[in-house]
Scaffold this active site. Structure first.
Site, mmCIF file in Angstrom:
data_model
loop_
_atom_site.group_PDB
_atom_site.id
_atom_site.type_symbol
_atom_site.label_atom_id
_atom_site.label_comp_id
_atom_site.label_asym_id
_atom_site.label_seq_id
_atom_site.Cartn_x
_atom_site.Cartn_y
_atom_site.Cartn_z
ATOM 1 N N GLN A 1 -1.518 9.704 1.852
ATOM 2 C CA GLN A 1 -0.969 9.460 0.518
ATOM 3 C C GLN A 1 -0.237 10.709 0.016
ATOM 4 O OE1 GLN A 1 -0.970 6.524 -0.976
ATOM 5 N NE2 GLN A 1 0.032 7.247 -2.843
ATOM 6 N N ASP B 1 3.788 3.716 7.180
ATOM 7 C CA ASP B 1 4.561 4.086 5.985
ATOM 8 C C ASP B 1 6.059 4.194 6.311
ATOM 9 O OD1 ASP B 1 3.696 4.457 3.382
ATOM 10 O OD2 ASP B 1 2.775 6.404 3.780
ATOM 11 N N LYS C 1 -4.150 -0.275 -2.064
ATOM 12 C CA LYS C 1 -3.904 -0.454 -0.631
ATOM 13 C C LYS C 1 -5.164 -0.953 0.080
ATOM 14 C CE LYS C 1 -0.242 2.923 -0.874
ATOM 15 N NZ LYS C 1 0.384 4.189 -0.562
HETATM 16 N N1 GUN Z 1 3.194 8.072 -2.820
HETATM 17 C C1 GUN Z 1 3.975 7.265 -3.575
HETATM 18 N N2 GUN Z 1 4.429 6.212 -2.849
HETATM 19 C C2 GUN Z 1 3.913 6.372 -1.611
HETATM 20 C C3 GUN Z 1 4.012 5.601 -0.420
HETATM 21 O O1 GUN Z 1 4.676 4.558 -0.343
HETATM 22 N N3 GUN Z 1 3.322 6.077 0.649
HETATM 23 C C4 GUN Z 1 2.600 7.231 0.597
HETATM 24 N N4 GUN Z 1 1.981 7.631 1.712
HETATM 25 N N5 GUN Z 1 2.498 7.966 -0.489
HETATM 26 C C5 GUN Z 1 3.150 7.530 -1.592
#
Ligand code: GUN
Length: 294
Positions: free
Chosen positions: A98, A121, A54
């Site tokens: 996350q 998100d 990211k």
């Molecule tokens: N953990 C696995 N996929 C994601 C996601 O798309 N966003 C977040 N914040 N955590 C995750």
């Protein structure tokens, strides 16, 4: 029939170039640099790897990013304080916590703390609810990436039978709602579904997000189906595979996404999109994009 293999990496690259141009406009016209803050609690290696992707994606399109790394012992209250500070920081356009979080922290209270205008998100209850009514402030990244892939390949959704395998809050349920919003006939299957093949054989578009390698074999795929594999599984020998028997199913489908190189590339790309969209709204809007709760 041999399927067209959808190149998620190429689609992501094209979109990221467009997003970079939007960042340039924000900078030159409004003197605004989009900014994303990622909060990582604990030291889960998979999460660390996702977060690195990211942050690297942000750099690629000119988004300023910050990684807040907190120890696994962080209390819920401390995490909420971090979010509160970022909610109030006008230079921050996106906040991402996350997942998964350590067990002592309630995910729901964390996700609901994030300002809806910065919920890039798309996991806040308001955005989840918006999927039902078709008016999210931000769409969740993986389902949005699936939608963008279908759009890019000119695959019609309206009136098609869509079967989503997997009913998670992050992928399965939102994907089903987004495609239903586009007038698909949608079925969701999950781990308690009896006779999976009975349903998947009906699918014109099959979206699989179950986390089970080789769950989808050619015998349970309709000839000519579009197969979107959201699975991401690491095998004991280190190989990364999806949920679909790629070699077998590609001989029966009309389109198929590979793993890696398919949907995975799009998830981060849609996060970049949402962060830029948030910055554009902040730079240009005089009113909030959503109706505030009292
Ligand atoms: N953990 C696995 N996929 C994601 C996601 O798309 N966003 C977040 N914040 N955590 C995750």
């Amino acid at each position: 029939m041999t399927a067209k293999i959808i190149d998620g990496k190429a689609i992501a690259k094209k979109l990221r170039a467009e997003y970079h141009a939007r960042v340039d406009v924000l900078r030159s016209r409004y003197n605004v640099t989009p900014a994303l803050v990622v909060i990582l609690v604990g030291d889960n290696p998979a999460s660390q790897s996702y977060v690195r992707g990211k942050i690297a994606g942000c750099k690629e399109v000119g988004i300023r990013s910050e990684l807040v790394e907190l120890p696994a012992s962080t209390t819920e209250e401390q995490l909420l304080e971090h979010i509160e500070r970022l909610n109030n920081d006008a230079t921050v356009h996106g906040i991402l916590v996350q997942l998964p979080l350590p067990a002592h922290i309630r995910v729901s209270s964390v996700l609901e703390k994030i300002s809806v205008e910065k919920d890039v998100d798309g996991f806040h209850l308001y955005n989840m609810g918006g999927l039902v009514t078709g008016n999210t402030v931000f769409s969740p990244c993986t389902p949005y990436g699936v939608q963008k892939i279908l759009e890019h390949e000119n695959i019609r959704v309206e009136g098609q039978n869509v079967v989503v395998v997997g009913a998670s809050n992050i992928v399965g349920k939102p994907t089903a709602l987004m495609l239903m919003q586009q007038d698909a006939t949608v079925v969701i299957c999950h781990k308690k579904t009896r006779d999976l093949g009975h349903f998947t054989l009906l699918a014109d578009i099959l979206v699989v997000a179950a986390g089970v390698p080789n769950l989808i074999v050619p015998q349970i795929v309709k000839t000519g189906a579009v197969v979107i594999d959201v699975g991401f599984n690491r095998l004991p020998d280190g190989r990364i595979v999806g949920d679909v028997d790629f070699e077998g199913v590609k001989e029966k489908a009309s389109y198929i996404t590979p793993v890696p190189g398919g949907v995975g590339q799009m998830t981060v790309t849609m996060l970049l999109h949402n962060t830029i969209l948030s910055a554009e709204r902040a730079a240009t809007a005089t009113t909030s994009p959503f109706r505030r709760r009292a």
